[in-house]
Design a protein around this motif. Sequence first.
Motif, short mmCIF file in Angstrom:
data_model
loop_
_atom_site.label_atom_id
_atom_site.label_comp_id
_atom_site.label_asym_id
_atom_site.label_seq_id
_atom_site.Cartn_x
_atom_site.Cartn_y
_atom_site.Cartn_z
N SER A 45 -8.86 -31.17 17.05
CA SER A 45 -7.91 -32.08 17.81
C SER A 45 -8.04 -31.91 19.00
O SER A 45 -7.83 -32.42 19.83
CB SER A 45 -6.22 -31.63 17.41
N ASP B 25 -6.53 -38.48 14.38
CA ASP B 25 -6.36 -37.02 14.26
C ASP B 25 -5.42 -37.09 13.01
O ASP B 25 -4.16 -36.87 12.82
CB ASP B 25 -5.65 -36.42 15.58
N GLU B 26 -6.40 -36.75 12.18
CA GLU B 26 -5.60 -36.24 10.68
C GLU B 26 -4.34 -37.34 10.19
O GLU B 26 -3.38 -36.77 10.08
CB GLU B 26 -5.17 -34.81 10.76
#
Lengths: 250, 217
Positions: free
Chosen positions: A52, A172-173
């Motif tokens: 991240s 991001d995820e």
Amino acid sequence: MSSTLSSPLSPVVSLSNVHKSFGALKVLDGVSFDVGVGEVAAIIGQSGSGKSTALRCINALETIQQGTIQVCGHAIHDPALDRRALRRDVGIVFQSYNLFPHLTVEQNIMLAPTCVKALSKGEARDLAREVLSHVGLEAKADQYPEQLSGGQQQRVAIARSLAMRPKLMLFDEVTSALDPQLTGEVLKVMETLAREGMTMILVTHEMAFARKVASKVVYMHQGRVWETGTGAMLDDPQTPELRAFIGNGL
Amino acid sequence: MQSFGLIHVEFLAWAALWTVGLSLIAFVGGGLLGFAVALARVSGSLAVRAAAIVYIQIVQGTPLLILLFLIYFGVAVAGFSGVPAILAAGAGLTVYSSGFLAEIWRGCIQSVPKTQWEAAECLALTRWQRMTRVILPQALRMATAPTVGFLVQIVKNTSLASVVGFVELSQAGKLINNSIFEPFTIFVTVALFYFALCFPLSTWSRSLERKLNVSRR
Ligand SMILES: Nc1ncnc2c1ncn2[C@@H]1O[C@H](COP(=O)(O)OP(=O)(O)OP(=O)(O)O)[C@@H](O)[C@H]1O
Ligand SMILES: [Mg+2]
């Protein structure tokens, strides 16, 4: 620093020896990788490996201590970086959607085009309808975010970014908070984007998706790029760490 | 000596209007000034933030009575004698309210999750656009209940304006008492007037809070 990165072969994103610490904690320890036009890069790795943080550095949400980052011709490491110009070129979608709760779906999408690109209300509304149909949610234009499922909210967040016509999308995820069925609908949208030639960098735990869609896989470990290759790398890991990671992950 | 009667109630009702008027001045003036201070308090510039903190600390750390004296006599010292009582009282209460409203509103602004700032920033909005289009509308929902609640404090604190010679509800009570000396009856009546002003406000504040808890939108 205005380097010319417009030739089609030069990378859209280029990290070179990037170092980043939070206080005494070293999070990125000499990270380097490139992402070319139309490429889909998947960043994988254990929790805490710096994925991240790397993504946030690319979008100048974090400042780096050492190294260089070029993104769509913007020198991120340059203290004189024009952040707003960068954000017009780069879209980012977060795990927690971060839709604006006081605005309807359509207003969420219209906000930036009207504020930043000075589109008229009518133009922005047409644009909103267009990007919403892209993620299959035209019917939800007038709902508020809290009235939508997590998967729908995440697709709206993607649509909101797309409305700025970015040259690069960061994820991001984005499916980590969703159950498997909702994950599927979001991944489908991302796959479509990839097929249409959008340059994308995604941090993901979805190994099957990375293998199928990514043209490049970056495995991070302890703040470093430990191994990198194509999706096939996941079937034939070279380092014991990646082998162990995949073993756990699947 | 006459005893407490309708004429006194009328006088109190008239004074209550001044209490309302002074409260409105304090709320509008304090609201405008307080809003500016709240924005300064969350500014990107350290110097502006520090100035706002100092202002809030000074205002909150000074008794309202002293604030009123300072303004009333301060203006006289500066060479303008005979300031109308309403101006001195209005200015004192404005400063007082601004210090507290600024702090209430700062709390509301900062309770909007940081991720909302970030999302707006990533859409290339300017700092001002982020504030006005994303953060303030959400902060406003949270601010209504405590703001209305603070109105009650303003209404009650206008009673201190009597020290600069302003005749509002409390001062009117004192004046009546000076002439007919029936303190209990008079001040119970005065209290009832305050209650009639404050009760609707606090009820409204509580219902706003309840509504906010039901729907987070
Ligand atoms: N703002 C911050 N302040 C201090 N430490 C931070 C901050 N952000 C991240 N870290 C730390 O940096 C390290 C890397 O975090 P990062 O979020 O990049 O990991 P990640 O690979 O994305 O992990 P995950 O898979 O859990 O999301 C972690 O140890 C984390 O605690
Ligand atoms: Mg992460």
